[in-house]
Design an enzyme around this catalytic site. Sequence first.
Site, short mmCIF file in Angstrom:
data_model
loop_
_atom_site.label_atom_id
_atom_site.label_comp_id
_atom_site.label_asym_id
_atom_site.label_seq_id
_atom_site.Cartn_x
_atom_site.Cartn_y
_atom_site.Cartn_z
N TYR A 155 0.83 -1.21 0.00
CA TYR A 155 0.00 0.00 0.00
C TYR A 155 0.86 1.25 0.00
CZ TYR A 155 -3.62 3.28 1.68
OH TYR A 155 -4.47 4.34 1.84
N LYS A 159 1.30 4.77 -2.38
CA LYS A 159 1.06 6.11 -1.85
C LYS A 159 2.33 6.96 -1.91
CE LYS A 159 -3.29 5.88 -1.02
NZ LYS A 159 -4.22 6.70 -1.83
#
Length: 246
Positions: A155, A159
Amino acid sequence: MNAVGTRRVALVTGGSGGIGRAVARRLAEDGMAVAVHYAGNRAAAEEIVAEITEAGGQAIAVTGDIADENAMAAAFDAVESAFGGIDVVVNAAGIMILGPIATFDLADLDRMHRTNIRGAFVVSQQAARRVRAGGAIINFSTSVVRGQAPNYAPYVAGKAAVEGMTLILARELRGRDITANAVAPGPTATPLFLNGKDEATIAALAKAAPLERLGEPADIAETVSHLAGPARWVNGQVIYVNGGFA
């Protein structure tokens, strides 16, 4: 109000739930006409549109896969057709799948990065082409980019990419009076964050911040509101909105 004296217009991707929903509501309260984007939950998007219009605001729902450039071009077209232009784009859409690097399913990695990286790029590209002078582009990162918690690598990789492209976008928009920033929430009480976590984990994360609570979507929306409106001298930044969570 924008330069021609009309109501400012915001497009919020992922606006049908979680942080995006709170952002759509807050920007409407700030006096903006709001396009609430959804990918699959039409009913939820129409619910927030009804809430805004019943309160005296202006809102529409638009749809499309944020990683599909044609779908997002059509969504931007729909906003411009309805309201005459776009001043603020908030890209709150995203998915989160957690797991250790050693065993992470690469199909899940590809699916997540398609939404979180390609999607952010497509939305940023459309925004860079269409946002009017005096406007703002706001992407979403995460405080875990700085916190480096185990299992968040897939993740965080996406980002961190969003942060990089946003900061470069701010420089590429030189001379156009458009700001580009990223907001990096900490633990926030949304379905995306709470999914799969037991009560003990949630309680520990709530205790980790000096303010000793989880963030609420409205806490994040407050910062987005500032960046979308009065914060004209905040540009090319990543804003950590996490109550002091390290």
